[in-house]
Every structure is written in C-alpha cells, then in structure tokens.
Design a protein around this motif. Structure first.
Motif, PDB file in Angstrom:
ATOM      1  N   THR A 104       0.829  -1.204   0.000  1.00 28.97           N
ATOM      2  CA  THR A 104       0.000   0.000   0.000  1.00 28.97           C
ATOM      3  C   THR A 104       0.862   1.251   0.000  1.00 28.97           C
ATOM      4  O   THR A 104       0.555   2.211  -0.711  1.00 28.97           O
ATOM      5  CB  THR A 104      -0.949  -0.004   1.217  1.00 28.97           C
ATOM      6  OG1 THR A 104      -1.672  -1.234   1.235  1.00 28.97           O
ATOM      7  CG2 THR A 104      -1.938   1.127   1.155  1.00 28.97           C
ATOM      8  N   ALA A 141       0.875   3.979  -2.909  1.00 30.21           N
ATOM      9  CA  ALA A 141       0.491   5.347  -2.564  1.00 30.21           C
ATOM     10  C   ALA A 141       1.477   6.357  -3.138  1.00 30.21           C
ATOM     11  O   ALA A 141       1.125   7.515  -3.355  1.00 30.21           O
ATOM     12  CB  ALA A 141       0.384   5.506  -1.048  1.00 30.21           C
ATOM     13  N   ALA A 147      -3.042   6.224  -5.599  1.00 32.06           N
ATOM     14  CA  ALA A 147      -3.699   5.457  -4.538  1.00 32.06           C
ATOM     15  C   ALA A 147      -4.755   4.534  -5.146  1.00 32.06           C
ATOM     16  O   ALA A 147      -5.368   4.848  -6.165  1.00 32.06           O
ATOM     17  CB  ALA A 147      -4.333   6.403  -3.528  1.00 32.06           C
TER      18      ALA A 147
END
Length: 114
Positions: A34, A38, A42
C-alpha cells in the motif's frame, strides 16, 4: 475416545498461532504494498478491498494443507508429532514481532534477510 477428543483440543492453540502468524505477515506485506502504491496513484476503496481479499485467499489456501493434516491426524502420538512439526516449521513459539525483526536483520543473530 475421551482422551482422543481431549488431545485433539491441544492442536487448537497451534492452529490459532499459525493463523495469527500468517495474518500478521499478510498485513505487514499489505502495508508495504500500500505504501508503494500510494507513492504513485492510490488504490480506490474497491481495489483495496480486492487486494485485501486476494491476500486473505492466498493465506487461507497456503494454511489449508497444514491445518487439515493437523485436524485429520487421529492418534495421540501423531497429533503431538504434527503439532511439534508445525511449531518448528513455522517457528510458532517465537512472537511474530520478534520473527519479523529477525527477518529484517534487526533481531536475533540467526535471522535471515529476505
């Protein structure tokens, strides 16, 4: 028969530790992924949920064999041996945090970098 049932209960803590350990690693890897994503764009909520489901599915499929083996083992001696093997293979006696530090080279001297 009561002794066999009672002995089968001894596998429950090992099953729980195995599931907890696998979920800990799954969450750690998901956090890394993640963070990397990001940096670019995103993920949407639905995409993140899909990644979450994917990671849970992979973990469940990997754990199915060892846990089925543990549950199917019928003799008391066989169950004790299976519990011992799983504890050793997955290093379940160590805490997941300690294991993660060793894996990243910050913990015990015998930890390996990956």
């Amino acid at each position: 028969q009561f002794v066999g049932w009672r002995e089968s209960l001894s596998a429950i803590p090992t099953i729980n530790r195995l599931q907890e350990r696998a979920d800990f690693y799954r969450q750690e890897e998901l956090k890394k992924c993640t963070r990397k994503l990001a940096q670019n764009d995103a993920l949407s909520d639905s995409e993140m949920e899909a990644v979450e489901r994917l990671s849970r599915g992979i973990v469940n499929k990997l754990l199915h064999g060892p846990m089925s083996h543990l549950r199917k083992t019928e003799s008391v001696e066989g169950k004790q041996a299976a519990v011992k093997e799983l504890n050793s293979m997955f290093r379940l006696e160590e805490s997941a945090a300690d294991n993660g530090r060793a894996r990243n080279g910050r913990g015990a001297a015998n930890g390996r970098r990956r």
